[in-house]
Design a protein around this motif. Structure first.
Motif, short mmCIF file in Angstrom:
data_model
loop_
_atom_site.label_atom_id
_atom_site.label_comp_id
_atom_site.label_asym_id
_atom_site.label_seq_id
_atom_site.Cartn_x
_atom_site.Cartn_y
_atom_site.Cartn_z
N LEU A 192 47.00 26.68 47.57
CA LEU A 192 46.21 27.25 46.47
C LEU A 192 45.85 28.68 46.84
CD1 LEU A 192 43.36 25.70 44.43
CD2 LEU A 192 42.94 27.87 45.62
N HIS A 193 45.87 29.58 45.84
CA HIS A 193 45.58 30.99 46.11
C HIS A 193 44.99 31.62 44.86
CE1 HIS A 193 46.09 35.00 47.91
NE2 HIS A 193 46.41 34.38 49.03
N ILE A 194 44.17 32.63 45.05
CA ILE A 194 43.75 33.42 43.89
C ILE A 194 44.97 34.15 43.33
CG2 ILE A 194 41.38 33.62 44.70
CD1 ILE A 194 42.05 36.52 45.54
N GLU A 195 44.93 34.44 42.03
CA GLU A 195 46.12 35.02 41.40
C GLU A 195 46.45 36.41 41.93
OE1 GLU A 195 47.73 36.64 37.08
OE2 GLU A 195 45.75 35.75 37.21
N GLN A 196 45.46 37.21 42.25
CA GLN A 196 45.66 38.61 42.61
C GLN A 196 46.30 39.39 41.46
OE1 GLN A 196 47.70 37.58 46.50
NE2 GLN A 196 46.26 39.10 47.26
N ILE A 199 46.29 38.02 34.73
CA ILE A 199 46.84 37.26 33.61
C ILE A 199 45.97 36.06 33.25
CG2 ILE A 199 48.80 35.89 32.83
CD1 ILE A 199 50.58 37.71 34.55
N LEU A 200 45.59 35.25 34.23
CA LEU A 200 44.82 34.05 33.92
C LEU A 200 43.49 34.40 33.26
CD1 LEU A 200 45.42 31.88 37.13
CD2 LEU A 200 46.44 31.55 34.88
N GLU A 201 42.79 35.39 33.81
CA GLU A 201 41.52 35.78 33.22
C GLU A 201 41.71 36.35 31.82
OE1 GLU A 201 37.61 38.35 34.49
OE2 GLU A 201 39.57 39.32 34.56
N LYS A 387 38.93 37.90 39.06
CA LYS A 387 38.17 38.77 38.16
C LYS A 387 38.80 40.16 38.11
CE LYS A 387 34.50 39.94 35.71
NZ LYS A 387 34.32 39.41 34.34
N ASP A 388 39.20 40.57 36.91
CA ASP A 388 39.82 41.88 36.67
C ASP A 388 41.10 42.08 37.47
OD1 ASP A 388 37.76 42.64 34.89
OD2 ASP A 388 36.53 43.37 36.55
N GLY A 389 41.65 41.00 38.03
CA GLY A 389 42.87 41.10 38.81
C GLY A 389 42.70 41.75 40.16
N ILE A 390 41.46 41.94 40.60
CA ILE A 390 41.19 42.69 41.83
C ILE A 390 41.36 41.79 43.05
CG2 ILE A 390 39.40 43.88 43.17
CD1 ILE A 390 38.20 44.76 40.47
N SER A 391 42.02 42.31 44.07
CA SER A 391 42.17 41.60 45.34
C SER A 391 42.25 42.61 46.47
CB SER A 391 43.43 40.74 45.31
OG SER A 391 43.56 40.01 46.51
N HIS A 392 42.03 42.13 47.70
CA HIS A 392 42.04 43.02 48.88
C HIS A 392 41.04 44.16 48.71
CE1 HIS A 392 46.31 41.78 50.46
NE2 HIS A 392 45.46 40.77 50.38
N TRP A 397 36.78 38.80 43.32
CA TRP A 397 35.89 37.71 42.92
C TRP A 397 36.66 36.66 42.11
CZ3 TRP A 397 31.38 35.95 44.39
CH2 TRP A 397 30.75 34.95 43.63
N THR A 398 36.40 35.41 42.40
CA THR A 398 36.84 34.27 41.59
C THR A 398 35.62 33.41 41.33
OG1 THR A 398 39.12 34.22 42.40
CG2 THR A 398 38.22 32.14 41.59
N ASP A 399 35.37 33.11 40.06
CA ASP A 399 34.22 32.26 39.74
C ASP A 399 34.38 30.91 40.45
OD1 ASP A 399 33.04 34.18 38.17
OD2 ASP A 399 33.78 33.35 36.27
#
Length: 422
Positions: A192-196, A199-201, A387-392, A397-399
């Motif tokens: 399992l991973h955050i989308e980075q 699209i999903l949001e 959240k907003d596609g932000i990663s690294h 943030w992921t709710d």
């Protein structure tokens, strides 16, 4: 359908984020650091509470095993990585680690008697930033036997240590042979991973299901011209930026000509002296290629296509060029796409429907350990929204409610595939 515990997920994610070299400025937990060791000790203690069999392999990958009824059977392996980039976030990698840990808790609490053994895999060296491009997903590469001694002895982190030196300071003398897993020893690998990505949001979708991860190729191209004043005659110039500009357009045309199975771009230019008063004598261009169709790679030698373009540009402009590959040691550039287990994708669709979670197929993403595992064992990935596609980044943030939904899917898929008839 079983469900995971939201409060425990929150507690675990937030505790893991405290093992951090940059408090107040994101999460920094580099491989083989003090913070890595602190996080590992925390995870070991959490697994001890569950009575799991715990060990580390010859590459410092952490495992926790729940035995199954079947003797000497291949394992169902679930997990992700808990290292981070410098000033990263609390969810990249950690979301998969904590979801897998919570999955194991719920299986034990509900006395689920698995036929196939289940192993948590908790990895500490996924991020390529630590030792430079092409050096990431280290634990999974060690496990499938593609990590090399040469890489350990040559690549360096931001402190100037080779990977081997950093490992020894960490208290580890790596044993690549003992880290290898035997072929057919893993029944399924699930991460399992955050989308980075957004699209999903953006589409208000709970779960991303992956059919494949695109392959990736990276190149550096250097253009060596001649430095002159901007008053130099037009017909005698050797302008490195003009040559690089022709290359940008040529790469775009090559990619468009190969069809929808591939995409590529020149995304960065480093120009010297980068002044309106001088003719640039040097430009470095960074090229990234994403491949979605293995057949395109099989029918096209991209490196040779790029070489032909550069030869034409040299002849036209008088600018000399260099082509350098930015690939993982021992891997082709570009690598082919990583294909996920189709049967499990269909199972997860059914699980989502039963849980009332919306889902969509998302075939994108950066490099993950799952990418390495696809050629070694049936592999799947689950994405949860970013959240907003932000990663690294500190703002990653992921709710927690979204993460719980992904953990619920992981839990129920694991429960299904660890049974003998599935």
């Amino acid at each position: 359908m079983l469900e995971t515990n939201l409060e425990r997920i929150i507690e675990n994610i937030e505790t893991l984020a405290t093992f951090n070299a940059t408090p107040g400025n994101g999460v920094t937990r580099s491989a083989y650091s003090k913070e890595d060791q602190q996080a590992k000790e925390y995870l070991i203690n959490e697994m001890k509470k569950l009575g799991l069999t715990i060990w580390e392999d010859g590459f410092s990958t952490l495992f926790g095993r729940k035995e199954g009824k079947l003797k000497d059977a291949p394992v169902v392996m679930i997990g992700s990585h808990y290292d981070s980039v410098v000033n990263g976030g609390a969810f990249d990698g950690a979301a998969g680690v904590i979801s897998a840990l919570e999955t194991m808790r719920v299986l034990l609490e509900n006395n689920i008697e698995n036929d196939y053994p289940i192993e948590l895999i908790l990895m500490n060296a996924e991020e390529g930033e630590t030792f430079g491009p092409g050096t990431g997903v280290s634990n999974s590469r060690a496990m499938v036997g593609t990590m090399t001694k040469k890489e350990l002895e040559t690549v360096k982190n931001r402190h100037g240590q080779t990977k081997l030196e950093a490992m020894k300071e960490y208290g580890l003398v790596p044993d690549l042979e003992s880290a290898k897993r035997a072929p057919k020893s893993i029944k399924n690998f699930v991460e399992l991973h955050i989308e980075q990505g957004p699209i999903l949001e953006k589409d208000n979708v709970d779960i991303g299901l992956i059919e494949y991860l695109p392959g990736i190729g990276r190149y550096k191209v250097r253009f060596h011209g001649e430095l002159e004043d901007s008053t130099a005659p037009m017909d005698t110039r050797k302008d490195a930026l003009v040559a690089a500009s022709k290359f940008v357009i040529a790469v775009n045309e090559i990619m468009k000509g190969l069809g929808s199975g591939i995409a590529g771009t020149v995304g960065a230019l480093d120009i010297s002296p980068n002044s309106n008063q001088f003719i640039p004598d040097y430009v470095q261009a960074l090229v990234e290629i994403r491949t979605f169709d293995k057949a395109v790679l099989d029918s096209t030698n991209l490196k040779e296509e790029i070489k032909k373009v550069l030869a034409d540009i040299e002849a036209e402009t008088g600018v000399q060029t260099e082509l350098l590959e930015m690939a993982r040691i021992g891997y082709p550039n570009p690598t082919p796409p990583s294909v996920m287990d189709a049967e499990n994708v269909e199972k997860m669709k059914v699980i989502c429907d039963k849980l009332g979670y919306s889902h969509a197929i998302i075939n994108n993403g950066t490099g993950h350990d799952a990418m390495i595992m696809t050629d070694f064992a049936p592999t799947n990935m689950i994405y949860v929204p970013s959240k907003d596609g932000i990663s690294h980044h500190p703002d990653e943030w992921t709710d927690y409610a979204d993460l719980k939904k992904g953990a619920d899917v992981l839990l129920n898929l694991t429960m299904d595939i660890c049974m003998e008839n599935n």
